[in-house]
Motif scaffolding. Structure first.
Motif, PDB file in Angstrom:
ATOM      1  N   PRO A  45       0.802  -1.237   0.000  1.00 33.56           N
ATOM      2  CA  PRO A  45       0.000   0.000   0.000  1.00 33.56           C
ATOM      3  C   PRO A  45       0.832   1.283   0.000  1.00 33.56           C
ATOM      4  O   PRO A  45       0.251   2.362  -0.134  1.00 33.56           O
ATOM      5  N   LEU A  46       2.146   1.168   0.136  1.00 36.21           N
ATOM      6  CA  LEU A  46       2.964   2.378   0.227  1.00 36.21           C
ATOM      7  C   LEU A  46       3.824   2.599  -1.013  1.00 36.21           C
ATOM      8  O   LEU A  46       4.748   3.420  -0.992  1.00 36.21           O
ATOM      9  N   SER A 103      -1.215   9.125  -5.754  1.00 33.72           N
ATOM     10  CA  SER A 103      -1.149   8.311  -4.539  1.00 33.72           C
ATOM     11  C   SER A 103      -2.188   7.205  -4.606  1.00 33.72           C
ATOM     12  O   SER A 103      -3.252   7.374  -5.220  1.00 33.72           O
ATOM     13  N   LYS A 134      -3.905   6.299  -2.205  1.00 27.72           N
ATOM     14  CA  LYS A 134      -5.068   6.782  -1.460  1.00 27.72           C
ATOM     15  C   LYS A 134      -6.055   7.459  -2.395  1.00 27.72           C
ATOM     16  O   LYS A 134      -7.287   7.259  -2.300  1.00 27.72           O
ATOM     17  N   ILE A 190      -6.113   0.832   3.795  1.00 30.07           N
ATOM     18  CA  ILE A 190      -5.291  -0.133   4.528  1.00 30.07           C
ATOM     19  C   ILE A 190      -6.111  -0.668   5.688  1.00 30.07           C
ATOM     20  O   ILE A 190      -6.507   0.081   6.584  1.00 30.07           O
ATOM     21  N   SER A 246      -6.107  -7.811   3.872  1.00 31.76           N
ATOM     22  CA  SER A 246      -6.481  -6.632   3.092  1.00 31.76           C
ATOM     23  C   SER A 246      -7.697  -6.925   2.225  1.00 31.76           C
ATOM     24  O   SER A 246      -7.775  -7.946   1.549  1.00 31.76           O
ATOM     25  N   ASP A 296      -8.920   8.959   7.633  1.00 32.67           N
ATOM     26  CA  ASP A 296      -8.612   9.375   6.263  1.00 32.67           C
ATOM     27  C   ASP A 296      -7.344  10.211   6.172  1.00 32.67           C
ATOM     28  O   ASP A 296      -6.885  10.500   5.067  1.00 32.67           O
ATOM     29  N   HIS A 314       3.625   9.473   3.331  1.00 32.04           N
ATOM     30  CA  HIS A 314       2.365   9.230   2.625  1.00 32.04           C
ATOM     31  C   HIS A 314       1.166   9.472   3.529  1.00 32.04           C
ATOM     32  O   HIS A 314       1.132   8.992   4.671  1.00 32.04           O
ATOM     33  N   VAL A 370      -2.518   8.291   4.039  1.00 32.79           N
ATOM     34  CA  VAL A 370      -3.240   7.086   3.638  1.00 32.79           C
ATOM     35  C   VAL A 370      -4.585   7.050   4.349  1.00 32.79           C
ATOM     36  O   VAL A 370      -4.831   7.762   5.330  1.00 32.79           O
ATOM     37  N   THR A 371      -5.462   6.200   3.828  1.00 32.82           N
ATOM     38  CA  THR A 371      -6.713   5.886   4.516  1.00 32.82           C
ATOM     39  C   THR A 371      -6.515   4.565   5.229  1.00 32.82           C
ATOM     40  O   THR A 371      -6.187   3.554   4.599  1.00 32.82           O
ATOM     41  N   LEU A 372      -6.671   4.576   6.516  1.00 31.80           N
ATOM     42  CA  LEU A 372      -6.350   3.396   7.329  1.00 31.80           C
ATOM     43  C   LEU A 372      -7.553   3.049   8.184  1.00 31.80           C
ATOM     44  O   LEU A 372      -8.186   3.920   8.788  1.00 31.80           O
TER      45      LEU A 372
END
Length: 875
Positions: free
Chosen positions: A15-16, A31, A33, A39, A45, A58, A69, A71-73
């Motif tokens: 994811p990165l 990105s 995202k 994630i 996943s 978010d 980064h 990211v949405t986690l």
């Protein structure tokens, strides 16, 4: 190239990664995202959480090797889900906070930064900036600033790694019960009672007790400053005294209580570390430097052996650090090295009584031997050079005491970054760097000890041959004295409270002393003098003085040349005129005592146009006549005696100038920074070099005169004391004939050996001067000491090999015992504790096996060198 859906599918486990989107004309960074990647923690996943409203973020920021980064986690929200912190850690993400974390760094990026900070000393700021640029190097859409959070992660990462590697995670009492120094890496080659020493080590004979001594070195580093930013209440250390820095609260309380204690001034050389300790500027600084205690043979810092200095290298600081490092030890002998030990040791035990009871040291029951490091020793007065030398004291082996200086080079690289840190952050960072340095020293012991042994064995044999050859040459002339010298030095080695045998007690002959003696002799012959005011000795001594003035004027004239300023030329002309008038006056008196030289002067002045300059005019002293014309034998005798004194004066001037140059070079290298300061230092060094060259020229002139006069007067035996001075002979006490010639293997220049010599004879008689015997005695002591130090080095290195292997085996067993030390309910955690302990134990055993293989042929190598080659073959 793939579509958006396939791109997301391909990166469910990555994811990165950085991706780019084709716009139709060019590639544009995008990105994951933005493409909709989420994630998911706690589940594979893409797999949905059992709770319909699983918490998510978010705006979570992850720092990894590809950049920073957003990211949405989504955290797992199941009933039995782990905490958010545990979920992040299981995903190999290290959170910046334990309360609603919004930033984390990958384990891989932390491992990379940690290693780079240790090896290349990169700062966290520079590393973070590089990561930010890696993700976006244009600045149009910079990543969210998470530098402060990254610093939190760095500190916690270092701290937890230290606790983990020291076995605190396996201890049932937990982290809070960690003792001072418990997280430090110990030196396996140093003696540790109950770990790597024989069971009967306390009962060995006196001749072998030196094998079980601890070598420690003390020093301060003024590069490691800290500005007066923050304070302990705001920025406390995470490991308060658990590793190398002393426990801060007790340390500060002791310093505050004794803040008014005045530093004693140095009675030795003008040591800035002593005399300037109370006056050293600390404006804007919370710490002017750092003091440390380390193993003097293997360069590893001791636990609880580092502390900040608030105002120079004050005894109140260094005492606390020293006794903190040595408290709780049960060893009986300590070899303590410190560049100002001659002053620091005065009233040391009285000062110790002011320390907390836990820091008291039963010195009456122990043997504490003091040394000055070899490189620093020449800057001390002569008494210290005899009293505190590693080269002369039994059991010192080939230790040089300069281990702290080499160790500081590692830490100095981070001085600029740690200077701006808060107190706790700085101590934690330096603890981490020191721990890494100790670890690298530990894993390098195999090669370092083997290298030292390969060097020590042949050196030991060569010096043994030198000693035997020296003693054979002395047997015929000084047989009885040699036996007495041997008994004296053996008695002194057993009881060093007796007078130091390496001290030069005889007084050198000086030109002033000879002049006084001649004046006293001539006091009864005033009536027989040709000149009322000038006696024969005054005539010759004045001529020698004029000769010295000619040399100085010649040097200055060559230095300025045709490029001097008007002022310099004017001063030079004035000196020339003055010298010419003095020479003319002296020559008029010389004609009364030496009328035969008139014919030589007439021949030399045949062409007035070619008349020499005053600095080149021949003075025609008796030594310059070569018996071409008659000369009073009394004048020759007077010149001989004055030249003999002049030669000793010149040697003393040469020694003093070389001594000053050594001290100035050391001071320049250690304390001076910047072009201006170094330029001034070079100018000072040039002036010292002028003194060195002047003293050498003065000696050579005296020596040449002695060579001319000795056959005329029947003088014999002096050439063994006053030798011809070659350029290679003009070197300091610490210099050898080449770069490899250190004290243990060097051959001392004869200008130092002949210190204190007076006129002797070519063969031993009852009238041999005491000074000659004294000089020969001291040189035999030194030759014997060098031989014994190399022999001790071989024996000590073999003992250190044994101690290292024993320590590593003990450390392996210590880790195996940690398997069952703590029991937890979680089977996975219990298995992890066990696996880590076994891994560490295996690592220690593997190190021991590697060292054992490297040292396999050590015993055979030494036996071959000793001549025991029967049945022994070397691969």
């Amino acid at each position: 190239m793939c579509c958006k859906k396939c791109m997301l599918t391909a990166h469910t486990s990555l994811p990165l990664h950085l991706v780019k989107e084709w716009t139709g004309t060019h590639w544009l960074r995008k990105s994951l995202k933005d493409l909709g990647l989420v994630i998911q923690l706690g589940h594979p996943s893409g797999e949905s959480c059992y709770l319909p409203k699983a918490p998510h973020s978010d705006d979570f920021v992850i720092i990894n090797g590809n950049g920073i980064h957003a990211v949405t986690l989504r955290f797992c929200g199941c009933k039995f889900a782990d905490s958010h912190i545990q979920q992040l850690l299981r995903y190999r993400l290290f959170p910046a906070s334990t309360d609603k974390p919004r930033t984390a760094a990958t384990f891989s990026v932390m491992e990379e930064f940690h290693l780079l900070s240790l090896e290349s000393k990169v700062s966290a700021h520079h590393y973070y900036s590089a990561l930010a640029r890696r993700g976006n190097n244009v600045g149009l859409s910079p990543p969210k600033d998470r530098y402060e959070q990254f610093m939190h992660i760095v500190r916690e990462w270092r701290h937890l790694k230290m606790l983990k590697r020291s076995g605190r995670g396996h201890h049932p009492s937990g982290v809070d019960m960690t003792q001072e120094g418990e997280c430090a890496i110990h030196c396996p080659a140093c003696p540790h009672p109950g770990i790597n020493l024989p069971d009967d080590w306390m009962n060995v004979c006196n001749d072998k007790r030196w094998l079980y001594a601890l070598f420690v070195a003390i020093d301060a580093n003024f590069h490691l400053k800290r500005r007066a930013v923050s304070k302990d209440a705001v920025d406390p250390s995470l490991s308060n005294g658990w590793a190398y820095f002393v426990e801060e609260l007790s340390y500060k309380q002791y310093l505050t209580k004794h803040s008014d204690t005045r530093q004693e001034k140095s009675l030795c050389s003008s040591h800035g570390a002593v005399n300037d300790a109370d006056t050293k500027s600390s404006v804007g600084l919370a710490a002017t430097g750092t003091g440390s205690i380390c193993c003097a043979r293997h360069e590893m810092k001791l636990p609880r052996g580092v502390g900040d200095l608030q105002k120079g290298e004050r005894y109140v600081n260094m005492d606390y650090i020293f006794f903190s490092a040595l408290k709780d030890t049960t060893l009986n002998r300590f070899n303590v090295s410190y560049d100002i030990v001659c002053q620091w040791s005065r009233h040391l035990w009285e000062r110790m009584k002011t320390l907390p009871p836990s820091h008291h040291f039963t010195h009456v029951e122990k043997q504490v031997i003091l040394f000055v490091p070899k490189f620093h020793l020449p800057a001390h007065v002569a008494e210290c050079q005899w009293k505190y030398s590693f080269n002369y004291i039994k059991g010192a082996a080939r230790t040089d005491g300069e281990a702290p200086e080499r160790g500081w080079s590692t830490l100095n690289a981070v001085a600029s970054s740690t200077k701006e840190m808060g107190p706790g952050h700085r101590r934690d960072t330096l603890d981490d760097l020191i721990g890494d340095s100790n670890w690298k020293k530990l894993i390098g012991l195999g090669e370092s000890i083997l290298r030292k042994l390969k060097e020590a064995v042949p050196e030991r044999n060569e010096h043994q041959e030198d000693l035997l050859e020296f003693e054979r040459s002395l047997e015929a002339r000084y047989g009885e004295q040699l036996a007495r010298w041997r008994a004296d030095v053996e008695a002194w080695e057993k009881d060093m409270s007796k007078p130091n045998l390496f001290e030069v007690k005889s007084k050198s002959v000086t030109q002033a002393a000879v002049r006084l003696q001649l004046a006293q002799e001539e006091s009864d012959q005033v009536e027989s003098s040709i000149h009322v005011d000038i006696s024969p000795s005054v005539l010759i001594s004045t001529g020698i003085d004029l000769e010295e003035q000619q040399r100085r004027l010649r040097v200055d004239a060559e230095k300025h040349g045709s490029h001097g300023t008007e002022h310099q030329k004017m001063r030079l002309q004035q000196r020339t005129n003055s010298l010419l008038r003095r020479i003319e006056t002296w020559v008029s008196v010389q004609m009364l005592y030496m009328p035969a030289v008139a014919s030589l002067r007439v021949r030399g002045a045949a062409d007035p146009a070619m008349a020499p300059k005053p600095q080149d005019l021949p003075l025609l002293l008796p030594s310059a006549l070569h018996r071409q014309v008659p000369c009073d034998g009394r004048l020759e005798e007077i010149e001989w005696r004055l030249r003999f004194g002049q030669a000793h004066d010149a040697l003393e001037e040469l020694r003093q100038a070389l001594h000053s140059r050594t001290y100035m070079l050391r001071f320049k290298d250690r304390f001076l920074r910047g072009q201006g300061a170094n330029t001034r230092a070079r100018n000072c060094l040039r002036s010292v070099d002028v003194k060195v060259n002047g003293a050498a020229a003065k000696y050579r002139a005296a020596h040449n005169a002695l060579l001319e006069l000795s056959p005329l007067l029947g003088k014999d035996g002096w050439k063994g004391t006053l030798r011809r001075l070659e350029n290679n002979d003009i070197r300091s006490m610490t210099e050898g004939t080449d770069e490899r010639s250190s004290e243990g293997r060097r051959r001392l220049s004869w200008i130092w050996i002949m210190c204190g010599y007076t006129e002797g004879t070519s063969t031993r008689t009852e009238d041999d001067s005491e000074d000659l015997q004294d000089a020969i005695r001291i040189e035999w002591y030194k030759t014997r000491a060098r031989t014994h130090r190399w022999a001790e080095e071989v024996e000590l290195l073999v003992e250190e090999q044994r101690r290292v292997l024993k320590f590593l085996h003990w450390q392996s067993k210590w880790w195996l015992d940690r398997q069952a030390l703590m029991t937890v309910d979680d089977p996975a955690l219990q298995q992890g504790l066990k696996a880590y302990a076994i891994r560490q134990a295996t690592l220690m055993e593997d190190l021991a096996m590697q060292f054992q293989r490297m040292w396999n042929d050590t015993e055979r190598y030494i036996m071959l060198a000793d001549g025991h080659s029967d049945g022994v073959e070397m691969d």
